[in-house]
Design an enzyme around this catalytic site. Structure first.
Site, PDB file in Angstrom:
ATOM      1  CD  GLU A  17      46.865  44.249  36.301  1.00  0.00           C
ATOM      2  OE1 GLU A  17      45.948  43.490  36.602  1.00  0.00           O
ATOM      3  OE2 GLU A  17      48.059  43.960  36.457  1.00  0.00           O
ATOM      4  N   GLY A  22      45.702  43.549  44.571  1.00  0.00           N
ATOM      5  CA  GLY A  22      45.831  42.728  45.763  1.00  0.00           C
ATOM      6  C   GLY A  22      45.542  43.478  47.052  1.00  0.00           C
ATOM      7  N   GLY A  71      43.393  38.855  39.571  1.00  0.00           N
ATOM      8  CA  GLY A  71      44.385  38.123  40.353  1.00  0.00           C
ATOM      9  C   GLY A  71      43.708  37.207  41.351  1.00  0.00           C
TER      10      GLY A  71
END
Ligand code: PEP
Length: 250
Positions: A167, A173, A233
């Protein structure tokens, strides 16, 4: 052939009602995706609900964190034994938000990885570089350090029962996604690093990509030879989008 995984990290989101609705919808939709593993990572407080709704379904559930040991004076923490009590098969370890916001260093991450396995829970080890590190050409060094500390503490053999999530911190995000080629290059590097210790383990381990995965970019990412699915997410909080990502992994 590695079975793909699509995993949803709900982070600190949802209400009891929303968790119920989302779990039911994912459970129902999952029947079409038996060729992949689907995992949800709700907040601790929704794990009981997860167990009640998802037991006997194709969807597994896990926790976003754990602490070391079985019981003790660690106010506010949750142990691996408690997660087992609620049927968790997986736990996220070393998510970048835990490393950055809660100052989890490589030693604590490695200790948590070991603890998860001591309780029979599969750790999903999250690793990845920041934007500054990428721009400084440090990506491979950082990945190597994050892997090495866990291998040193837990041994390469421990990776037989673990998942890795690459990640890049700059893609989490933010709406920025690594291109499939950028992600593939790091995934191949991770596999090659592991292969230096044990080629069979390196070939078998599932390496997920995480960082703004959505229904419209998932297919291209999952088509890469070393990308074995995604840790999702924001897009995991809505059943339709999450199931579309599962479809992309088929
Ligand atoms: C994550 O938190 O693991 C993640 C990948 O988040 P997002 O998909 O929202 O970038």
């Amino acid at each position: 052939m590695r079975k793909k995984i699509v995993a949803g990290n709900w982070k600190m989101n949802g209400s009891r009602y929303e968790a119920h609705t989302l779990l039911e919808a994912i459970k129902q939709g999952a029947d079409a995706f038996s060729a992949i593993d689907i995992i949800v990572f709700p907040s601790f407080v929704y794990l009981q609900q997860s167990e009640e709704i998802l037991a006997d379904s194709l969807v597994a559930w896990g926790a976003q964190n754990l602490y070391l040991g079985k019981t003790g004076a660690f106010t506010g923490e949750i142990s691996g034994a408690m997660l087992v009590d609620y049927g968790c098969q997986y736990v996220l370890i070393g998510h970048s938000e835990r490393r950055q916001l809660f100052h989890e260093d490589v030693n604590l991450v490695a200790a948590k990885f070991k603890t998860a396995q001591q309780f029979g829970i599969q750790p999903v080890l999250c690793i990845g570089e920041t934007l500054e590190q990428r721009e400084a050409g440090q990506t491979e060094n950082i990945i190597e350090q994050q892997l090495a500390s866990v291998i040193e503490a837990a041994s390469i053999d421990a990776f037989r029962h673990a998942v890795i999530a690459y990640e890049p911190v700059w893609a989490i995000g933010t709406g920025l996604t690594a291109t499939p080629e950028q992600a593939q290059a790091v995934h191949a590097f991770i596999r090659a690093r592991l292969a230096k210790y044990n080629a069979e383990i390196a070939e078998g381990i599932r390496i997920l990509y995480g960082g703004s995965v959505k229904a419209d970019n998932a297919k291209a990412l999952f088509a890469m030879p070393d990308i074995d699915g995604g840790l999702v997410g924001g897009a995991s909080l809505e059943a339709k989008g999450f199931l579309a990502i599962c479809q992309a992994a088929m």
